[in-house]
Write a protein that holds these residues in place. Structure first.
Motif, PDB file in Angstrom:
ATOM      1  N   ALA A  79       6.833  -0.344  -6.272  1.00 52.84           N
ATOM      2  CA  ALA A  79       6.974   0.838  -7.134  1.00 52.84           C
ATOM      3  C   ALA A  79       7.462   0.374  -8.504  1.00 52.84           C
ATOM      4  N   HIS A  80       7.268   1.225  -9.511  1.00 53.63           N
ATOM      5  CA  HIS A  80       7.725   0.818 -10.847  1.00 53.63           C
ATOM      6  C   HIS A  80       8.911   1.661 -11.303  1.00 53.63           C
ATOM      7  N   MET A  81       9.788   1.039 -12.051  1.00 52.65           N
ATOM      8  CA  MET A  81      11.028   1.705 -12.444  1.00 52.65           C
ATOM      9  C   MET A  81      10.965   2.322 -13.840  1.00 52.65           C
ATOM     10  N   GLY A 141       9.765  11.347 -12.375  1.00 49.90           N
ATOM     11  CA  GLY A 141       9.497  11.259 -10.943  1.00 49.90           C
ATOM     12  C   GLY A 141       8.465  10.180 -10.667  1.00 49.90           C
ATOM     13  N   ASP A 142       7.621   9.927 -11.629  1.00 51.90           N
ATOM     14  CA  ASP A 142       6.691   8.793 -11.663  1.00 51.90           C
ATOM     15  C   ASP A 142       7.413   7.649 -12.344  1.00 51.90           C
ATOM     16  N   ASP A 143       7.997   6.720 -11.658  1.00 56.29           N
ATOM     17  CA  ASP A 143       7.776   6.453 -10.266  1.00 56.29           C
ATOM     18  C   ASP A 143       9.109   6.326  -9.515  1.00 56.29           C
ATOM     19  N   LYS A 144      10.127   7.067  -9.987  1.00 60.05           N
ATOM     20  CA  LYS A 144      11.408   7.044  -9.270  1.00 60.05           C
ATOM     21  C   LYS A 144      11.208   7.597  -7.860  1.00 60.05           C
ATOM     22  N   ASP A 175       7.760  -1.766 -16.666  1.00 56.75           N
ATOM     23  CA  ASP A 175       6.655  -1.730 -17.652  1.00 56.75           C
ATOM     24  C   ASP A 175       5.270  -1.433 -17.093  1.00 56.75           C
ATOM     25  N   GLU A 176       5.211  -0.650 -16.014  1.00 55.22           N
ATOM     26  CA  GLU A 176       3.901  -0.249 -15.501  1.00 55.22           C
ATOM     27  C   GLU A 176       3.213   0.688 -16.479  1.00 55.22           C
ATOM     28  N   GLU A 177       3.998   1.582 -17.082  1.00 52.99           N
ATOM     29  CA  GLU A 177       3.413   2.618 -17.946  1.00 52.99           C
ATOM     30  C   GLU A 177       2.786   2.036 -19.213  1.00 52.99           C
ATOM     31  N   ILE A 178       3.233   0.844 -19.612  1.00 54.33           N
ATOM     32  CA  ILE A 178       2.634   0.237 -20.805  1.00 54.33           C
ATOM     33  C   ILE A 178       1.646  -0.859 -20.397  1.00 54.33           C
ATOM     34  N   ILE A 198       3.446   2.496  -4.046  1.00 53.95           N
ATOM     35  CA  ILE A 198       3.808   3.888  -3.775  1.00 53.95           C
ATOM     36  C   ILE A 198       3.973   4.574  -5.125  1.00 53.95           C
ATOM     37  N   ASP A 199       2.890   5.168  -5.588  1.00 51.23           N
ATOM     38  CA  ASP A 199       2.891   5.746  -6.937  1.00 51.23           C
ATOM     39  C   ASP A 199       1.824   6.823  -7.002  1.00 51.23           C
ATOM     40  N   GLY A 200       1.743   7.609  -5.929  1.00 50.20           N
ATOM     41  CA  GLY A 200       0.632   8.543  -5.797  1.00 50.20           C
ATOM     42  C   GLY A 200       0.908   9.901  -6.388  1.00 50.20           C
TER      43      GLY A 200
HETATM   44 ZN   LIG Z   1       3.427   5.555 -11.921  1.00 49.45          ZN
END
Ligand SMILES: [Zn+2]
Length: 325
Positions: A79-81, A141-144, A175-178, A198-200
């Motif tokens: 998962a990404h923080m 919440g994405d992705d907490k 840094d998933e979002e970038i 887990i990022d659905g």
């Molecule tokens: Zn995400």
């Protein structure tokens, strides 16, 4: 003991916004702080066998040893923080108990609502508890949510040793979002047979492919002169921006496409008369169509330069990630 919702509220209250402009890894200190001050201690508190924070790439890797001698596959959960590029200062999560299906007033003072008309899928959550913000920030919440789900599953397995399993690992990264976090992921540190991110979007949904993704940048170069003597000389970057966008296929945008259809999306645009910059994202599930879209984007810049007989724009594309399928 803290409940899953309490954990989720605690995590979402913390600013971990990533920053595309940054050159550090992770891109923001808030992510380093969240990893080292919150997630690492929490994983240790759950009782994992090994928890390490990799300073080079910003990933936390946790391991729960197998508790059976029988041959069982090892499984990883990722998962990404970081959270997306919207305000993350002073996040105030609030729980809407037993949601009744109406519009949700997020902020009385600023009259901010989450409306059924804008989010028709809210009807799927009638009777559930929702976690929302005060409308001034992203919730993140994405992705907490993904992090909490993995944490709680691990805590459950530690508390229930009668459930036999192979080695289970988790990886929480930045840094998933970038689009850069996974670039530095050290696969050797994560020796598992299978892994799931887990990022659905909705409960029970399993995704097996993603877009191919690129970012496109257009630097505009105009000519600013006095309006009285502008004829035949002035090149206005605001006009160039519109011309460039008009060269792209008008129906290939997110708001007119769905499923496996690809698109160009103009993310931001800033222009003066003499300078300007446009940021796009380019997406397609199909590798060939993706390459074609990038080529088309670059060609649009070339076309504009040919029309003007000089370099009025400098166009570049950069791959961000590829379809995992
Ligand atoms: Zn995400």
């Amino acid at each position: 003991m803290e409940s899953m919702v309490e954990r989720f509220v605690r995590y979402t209250s913390i600013n971990t916004r990533s920053n595309e402009e940054s050159t550090t890894i992770p891109s923001t200190q808030t992510q380093v702080d969240f990893a080292t001050n919150v997630l690492v201690p929490d994983l240790k508190a759950i009782g994992l066998d090994e928890v390490i924070y990799n300073r080079e790439n910003g990933f936390i890797i946790g391991t729960l040893h197998a508790n059976t001698d029988e041959k069982a596959p090892s499984i990883g959960f990722i998962a990404h923080m970081d959270t997306a590029d919207y305000n993350a200062e002073n996040i105030k999560p609030r729980i809407v108990e037993n949601y009744d299906g109406s519009d949700i007033c997020l902020n009385e003072e600023h009259q901010i609502f989450t409306r059924r008309a804008d989010f028709p899928n809210l009807k799927n959550y009638i009777g559930k508890s929702l976690v929302v913000t005060d409308g001034l920030t992203l919730l993140g919440g994405d992705d907490k949510a993904g992090i909490c789900e993995i944490m709680e599953a691990l805590a459950y397995l530690v508390a229930h040793p009668e459930i036999k399993h192979g080695r289970i690992m988790c990886a929480f990264g930045p840094d998933e979002e970038i689009g850069t976090g996974a670039d530095h992921f050290d696969v050797k540190q994560f020796p598992v047979d299978y892994a799931y991110t887990i990022d659905g979007e909705s409960l029970g949904q399993l995704e097996y492919e993603t877009f191919n993704a690129a970012g496109g940048t257009v630097i505009l170069k105009g000519v600013s002169v006095h309006t009285g003597t502008a004829k035949g000389i002035m090149i206005n970057c605001a006009k160039l921006a519109m011309q460039f966008d008009a060269l792209l296929p008008g129906a290939a945008v997110p708001e007119y496409t769905c499923g496996r259809q690809g698109f160009f999306m103009l993310m931001s645009m800033e222009t003066q008369v003499d300078t300007g910059k446009m940021n796009y994202i380019i997406r397609d599930h199909d590798k060939e169509l993706f390459e074609a879209k990038k080529a088309f984007f670059l060609q649009a810049g070339q076309t504009l330069n040919e029309i003007y007989g000089r370099e009025v724009c400098e166009v570049s594309v950069k791959d961000q990630y590829y379809n995992m399928y």
